[in-house]
Write a protein that holds these residues in place. Structure first.
Motif, short mmCIF file in Angstrom:
data_model
loop_
_atom_site.label_atom_id
_atom_site.label_comp_id
_atom_site.label_asym_id
_atom_site.label_seq_id
_atom_site.Cartn_x
_atom_site.Cartn_y
_atom_site.Cartn_z
N GLN A 151 0.77 -1.42 -0.05
CA GLN A 151 0.04 -0.05 -0.11
C GLN A 151 0.64 1.23 0.03
N ARG A 152 2.15 1.21 0.27
CA ARG A 152 2.94 2.40 0.23
C ARG A 152 3.63 2.26 -1.11
N ASP A 153 3.37 1.54 -1.98
CA ASP A 153 4.05 1.26 -3.32
C ASP A 153 5.53 0.73 -3.51
N GLU A 154 5.70 0.14 -2.23
CA GLU A 154 7.09 -0.37 -2.14
C GLU A 154 6.84 -1.75 -3.03
N VAL A 155 7.96 -2.34 -3.51
CA VAL A 155 7.95 -3.51 -4.43
C VAL A 155 8.31 -4.52 -3.27
N VAL A 156 7.40 -5.53 -2.86
CA VAL A 156 7.81 -6.62 -2.08
C VAL A 156 8.14 -7.90 -2.69
N ILE A 157 8.00 -8.12 -4.08
CA ILE A 157 8.31 -9.17 -4.66
C ILE A 157 8.58 -8.83 -6.12
N ASP A 158 9.42 -9.35 -6.89
CA ASP A 158 10.10 -9.15 -8.08
C ASP A 158 10.30 -10.42 -8.72
N TYR A 159 9.57 -10.90 -9.96
CA TYR A 159 10.12 -11.94 -10.51
C TYR A 159 9.92 -12.31 -12.11
N VAL A 160 10.48 -12.98 -12.68
CA VAL A 160 10.22 -13.19 -14.20
C VAL A 160 9.61 -14.49 -14.36
N ARG A 161 8.57 -14.79 -15.14
CA ARG A 161 8.09 -16.13 -15.55
C ARG A 161 7.79 -16.05 -17.00
N TRP A 162 7.75 -17.33 -17.41
CA TRP A 162 7.61 -17.25 -18.70
C TRP A 162 6.57 -18.48 -19.19
N VAL A 163 5.50 -18.12 -19.89
CA VAL A 163 4.47 -19.19 -20.43
C VAL A 163 4.34 -19.41 -21.53
N MET A 164 3.73 -20.54 -22.02
CA MET A 164 3.39 -20.74 -23.45
C MET A 164 1.86 -20.43 -23.59
N VAL A 165 1.51 -19.53 -24.31
CA VAL A 165 0.18 -19.10 -24.53
C VAL A 165 -0.39 -19.16 -25.92
N ARG A 166 -1.66 -19.78 -26.14
CA ARG A 166 -2.13 -19.76 -27.41
C ARG A 166 -2.33 -18.77 -28.00
N LYS A 167 -2.46 -18.96 -29.39
CA LYS A 167 -2.81 -17.82 -30.46
C LYS A 167 -4.35 -17.68 -30.23
N GLY A 168 -5.10 -16.81 -30.44
CA GLY A 168 -6.49 -16.68 -30.69
C GLY A 168 -6.70 -16.63 -31.98
N ASP A 169 -6.03 -16.07 -32.89
CA ASP A 169 -6.05 -15.80 -34.22
C ASP A 169 -4.95 -16.26 -34.92
N LEU A 170 -4.89 -17.45 -35.63
CA LEU A 170 -3.83 -18.21 -35.98
C LEU A 170 -3.02 -17.38 -37.29
N ASP A 171 -4.14 -16.75 -37.70
CA ASP A 171 -3.50 -15.44 -38.75
C ASP A 171 -2.74 -14.27 -38.57
#
Lengths: 342, 342, 342
Positions: free
Chosen positions: B133-153
């Motif tokens: 609530q004080r806009d202090e960062v409490v956690i910070d991480y990178v993640r990567w996910v495989m996401v479907r395309k909605g429009d294959l074109d």
């Protein structure tokens, strides 16, 4: 060497050992809400700050049995992780209410040892105390457990079996400071029956039943930080069943007893208790009680009732079978004192 | 048009996108009690206000992984609701403890994109931050996910794969302000083994197991406001099974690791993690750990240990099968830094 | 006589009876955490103190339905423990938010009676109120239940069927003191669709589903101190099934409706509700809604939406079968007013 603890075996205990159990625990409204989600608890004093204040307390304490479970849980890694059986309780007294914000820790003293004649195990008697953040004792009880020997060649200790009272004497019951039932509201508490209405020998069928689910007893037992493997790990038994923590059944029975004992507000002593048969998921737990004794306390208007509450999967008022053994439906035979408005 | 969100598809992400995730969350003693009911957590610093104060903190923070789960849960609707797979974590750092009363919110920045050669999906890399609530960062991480395309074109974006460190550098670990282990009480913490007692390469079997029930992983995952359908909706899989949230397994493993790592008090970094196999109700989860690295921190008396903790349904110390793939019993391979008294 | 209550039978009610229900209850962050663990609730106003303060409230209130469940639960032992069926709700209004720390109690007045033609049961109409520790009414609703006669020879009472409005009039809706949406943050709330974007007649499929477990509905129902046997005791039905508390389904549906109604922040009235079919463990609950009405309120920027939300095990937008009866998949048909930013 190994950094994982295997726990103590019978030969590791000495009479007089003082054991400081690990992992102190601060309780909050969170534990209280969980208690109400896990058990059908309706005692007004443990449900409402307003009701508790009208009874002279600063706020609603957490259920006495929650304090018991937390203290008991802390003792498990040091006392009963290698236990074959939890044999009994005696001389338990609740000395001070526990409130949200309090931090509990636990210690035990070894007060007796008796190796079994088979040489493979022995009985360990401990006196366990729960203390709050002001080092005040909030609960004090004796329990004894049968513990395996790790080294069968270890010599048997000198036998010492402590003398244990059959029940806490009424004169030793501690009424929480400030407690008064002078403005007690029967309608808010849920029933008109007070101390004077209960007769020694009276039996009460608490009527209601509760079917227990696997997730429920495990949530409870984890909440008390009880690490006993048989409650959580399906591979510990050949039948693949998870054994419910005995204290879970105590809390279920106590909560069910509201219907007939709504004014049995505070538990102040545990005289004894037997986990007569194991309790498993799918069991529907019922309860009945018998009034064992009545006593006045030092506080006018506050009476004490000694109760036996029996948890069962079967019919009320059935306790023992033909040979004097507990009937196979009986899960728990619990003997305790409560405070009730006169 | 439709007021229900389908979530983003691969083509909806642009490198540099800043996404403010919805639904801020205030935590209380309630979430903490739930955490202790769901996981066999016994870390003293997260259990007792008194213990935490003796370690220089104002009160007992909520478990670091709770902060992680809440922040992760907030990101699900925007990042992984259409994910085929959660591929990895990197460069996670816990920057500030979270206390009851704090309110968490989460944001993510898209830092990489790579369309798969099949043209049907792609990998999205995000850096997610949790803020109080004080806009202090409490956690910070990178993640990567495989996401479907909605429009294959939709055209493939320019490929950008961020360079990610294999592990957080020890010099980047943040010791919470005020933390000290000068008065650390081993007995209350639960074990005598301190930082100096652990050797790189040492392996520890945490011994205990926990059989997981359906209700348990769903209660947990809802508590973190994670909306991923596969955890809650039996109709999402052809086999009708509910997939446990991977983070649930992380918390189970971390809690089980108490037996052998009781003094591994605070998690300060997540170097990486793989959910090697799915976890389902009925599975009995065990854990073992390996010490990967040791480092001093800027604070005297506070050491850092890099650990791999593996959750498994099978035997300890088994990680990979013949072809180098994770053994089918392995559920989780988790790489992280903790702080420990020297 | 018996100290256990059998509850009231039809002949025990008189029009004008005032019943003070037992067991007041103080709520805390614990009940709130449990609510979030039990239901996939994501309303920002009930999740974040910061968000609630930005909306002019002193803190985040507990979910309106939690207040409903607690008050309803208190009324069960006196009103519906011998009920054959819970027939309906009407004229429900939420008059004040409930905050952690508040203590709720409940009272009911009998406002109507009608013996059934079979002479074996009758309909009891009650107006139930929930009050806080300042004796302010926080919730007020009418419900009617069919109750068995205990003594079939008891004379039929004079029939009195109260006139009940089909819906709460928009002019009677109470906007909580101080509520403002002037600084409302759509991104934090989770969706851009505001009051002006919803049209009467519009239907919304909330998409998500939730498979319900036995432990979940029992934890919830115990938490509300609801003592109805059919929810907890497997021996009460010949099929051995546990019937989920109808209110559990209301909360599931309301929580699922976030996806499409994220800005439907506060429930301010219950116009009616039917538990169309019983809900059992294993059911996967889905929800859809229809906008029934729109109204302005006395507070600028705060609009009211009258919604029907239907919980179903089947397809969206299916309500009734061929003969006008509820389709067998439909679990709940719930009619209520919410407040939404204009």
């Amino acid at each position: 060497m190994s950094k994982t603890s295997k726990g103590r075996f019978f030969e590791d205990y000495r009479v007089g050992d003082q054991i400081a159990h690990a992992v102190p625990r601060t309780v909050s409204g969170g534990e209280r809400a969980m208690y109400h989600a896990l058990y059908p608890a309706r005692g007004a004093l443990y449900s409402s700050d307003e009701f508790a204040r009208a009874c002279g307390l600063p706020a609603s304490p957490v259920d006495d049995l929650m304090a018991f479970h937390i203290v008991f849980g802390k003792s498990v890694p040091d006392i009963s992780v290698n236990a074959v059986a939890n044999l009994g309780y005696a001389q338990g007294r609740f000395l001070r209410p526990v409130y949200p914000g309090d931090t509990l820790r636990a210690t035990s003293e070894v007060i007796g040892l008796k190796q079994n004649s088979n040489g493979k195990s022995g009985v360990v008697y401990v006196r366990t105390q729960g203390l709050n953040q002001r080092d005040e004792v909030v609960i004090d009880y004796v329990r004894w457990v049968m513990v395996r020997k790790g080294d069968l060649d270890a010599p048997a200790p000198e036998t010492l079996v402590p003398e244990l009272a059959n029940a806490v004497d009424a004169s030793d019951l501690v009424v929480p400071e400030g407690l008064t039932f002078a403005q007690y509201d029967d309608a808010q508490a849920g029933a008109p029956h007070r101390w004077g209405d209960y007769a020694v020998g009276e039996q009460i069928d608490h009527v209601d039943g509760m079917t227990m689910e696997e997730a429920e007893h495990m949530l409870a037992t984890r909440l008390w930080q009880n690490t006993s493997k048989v409650h959580f790990d399906r591979t510990q038994r050949v039948d693949g069943k998870l054994l419910a923590y005995g204290g879970h059944v105590i809390s279920v029975a106590r909560a069910l007893s509201f219907n007939g004992l709504a004014n049995a507000q505070m538990m102040v002593a545990i005289n004894g208790g037997s986990h007569a048969n194991p309790c498993f998921a799918g069991d529907t737990i019922r309860a009945w009680s018998e009034v064992l004794d009545r006593a006045e306390t030092a506080v006018p208007g506050v009476g004490a009732l000694r109760l036996r509450t029996v948890a069962t999967k079967g019919d009320p008022f059935v306790l023992r079978g033909a040979e004097g053994k507990y009937h196979r439906d009986v899960l728990l035979d619990f003997d305790y004192w409560v405070l009730m408005p006169v």
